[in-house]
Design a protein around this motif. Structure first.
Motif, PDB file in Angstrom:
ATOM      1  N   ALA A   1      -2.782  15.514  -6.392  1.00 37.11           N
ATOM      2  CA  ALA A   1      -1.775  14.359  -6.635  1.00 37.11           C
ATOM      3  C   ALA A   1      -2.102  14.106  -8.103  1.00 37.11           C
ATOM      4  O   ALA A   1      -3.021  14.517  -8.715  1.00 37.11           O
ATOM      5  CB  ALA A   1      -1.972  13.203  -5.797  1.00 37.11           C
TER       6      ALA A   1
ATOM      7  N   ARG B   1      -2.618   7.285  -6.680  1.00 36.68           N
ATOM      8  CA  ARG B   1      -2.149   8.607  -6.651  1.00 36.68           C
ATOM      9  C   ARG B   1      -0.871   8.810  -6.304  1.00 36.68           C
ATOM     10  O   ARG B   1      -0.687   8.109  -5.100  1.00 36.68           O
ATOM     11  CB  ARG B   1      -3.339   9.663  -5.788  1.00 36.68           C
ATOM     12  N   GLN B   2      -0.176   9.807  -6.450  1.00 42.01           N
ATOM     13  CA  GLN B   2       1.185  10.268  -6.002  1.00 42.01           C
ATOM     14  C   GLN B   2       1.434  11.705  -5.880  1.00 42.01           C
ATOM     15  O   GLN B   2       1.138  12.501  -7.038  1.00 42.01           O
ATOM     16  CB  GLN B   2       2.295   9.837  -6.831  1.00 42.01           C
ATOM     17  N   ALA B   3       1.658  12.202  -4.838  1.00 37.40           N
ATOM     18  CA  ALA B   3       1.830  13.580  -4.484  1.00 37.40           C
ATOM     19  C   ALA B   3       3.341  14.012  -4.498  1.00 37.40           C
ATOM     20  O   ALA B   3       4.037  12.988  -4.358  1.00 37.40           O
ATOM     21  CB  ALA B   3       1.202  13.922  -3.291  1.00 37.40           C
TER      22      ALA B   3
ATOM     23  N   ARG C   1       3.532   6.566  -3.992  1.00 34.78           N
ATOM     24  CA  ARG C   1       2.386   6.332  -4.822  1.00 34.78           C
ATOM     25  C   ARG C   1       1.392   5.371  -3.712  1.00 34.78           C
ATOM     26  O   ARG C   1       2.016   4.460  -3.253  1.00 34.78           O
ATOM     27  CB  ARG C   1       2.676   5.445  -6.165  1.00 34.78           C
TER      28      ARG C   1
END
Length: 126
Positions: A91, A38-40, A45
């Protein structure tokens, strides 16, 4: 050509649940690993869950007890069950696949994964 297509994201309230799916095509390795990252916004990531062809799993400390990775080999689909969602889980979630069965310690690193999906957005409101 390997293709990974994620689905199942959405907007939920804190405490809710989602099940993300990743449908794989053109992916026929006997030994493999698959993972969820996941990447906010504004953050790097991060790997949140991984599984290899021996069924070994690994989870990030921040999601242990709330996230469950599973796979349906017949459907060539990877799942991520997310329970007790928190705002900090917001995310873009990506599915990733690799062509070798890496050990548990490697499953949350992006290095084993040459194949990536386009992502599905998860937004959690408080």
């Amino acid at each position: 050509q390997v293709q990974l297509v994620e689905s199942g994201g959405g907007s939920v309230q804190a405490g809710g649940s989602l099940r993300l799916s990743c449908a794989a095509s053109g992916y026929t390795y006997r030994s493999y690993c698959m993972g969820w990252f996941r990447q906010a916004p504004g953050k790097e990531r991060e790997g949140v869950a991984g599984i290899n062809s021996d069924g070994v799993t690994n989870y990030a400390d921040s999601v242990k007890g709330r996230f469950t990775i599973s796979q349906d080999n017949a459907k060539k689909t990877l799942y991520l069950q997310i329970d007790n969602l928190k705002p900090e889980d917001t995310a873009m979630y990506y599915c990733a696949a690799g062509a070798s069965s890496y050990p548990q310690s490697w499953l949350l690193s992006p290095l084993p994964y040459p194949y990536w999906g386009q992502g599905t957005q998860v937004t959690v409101s408080s």
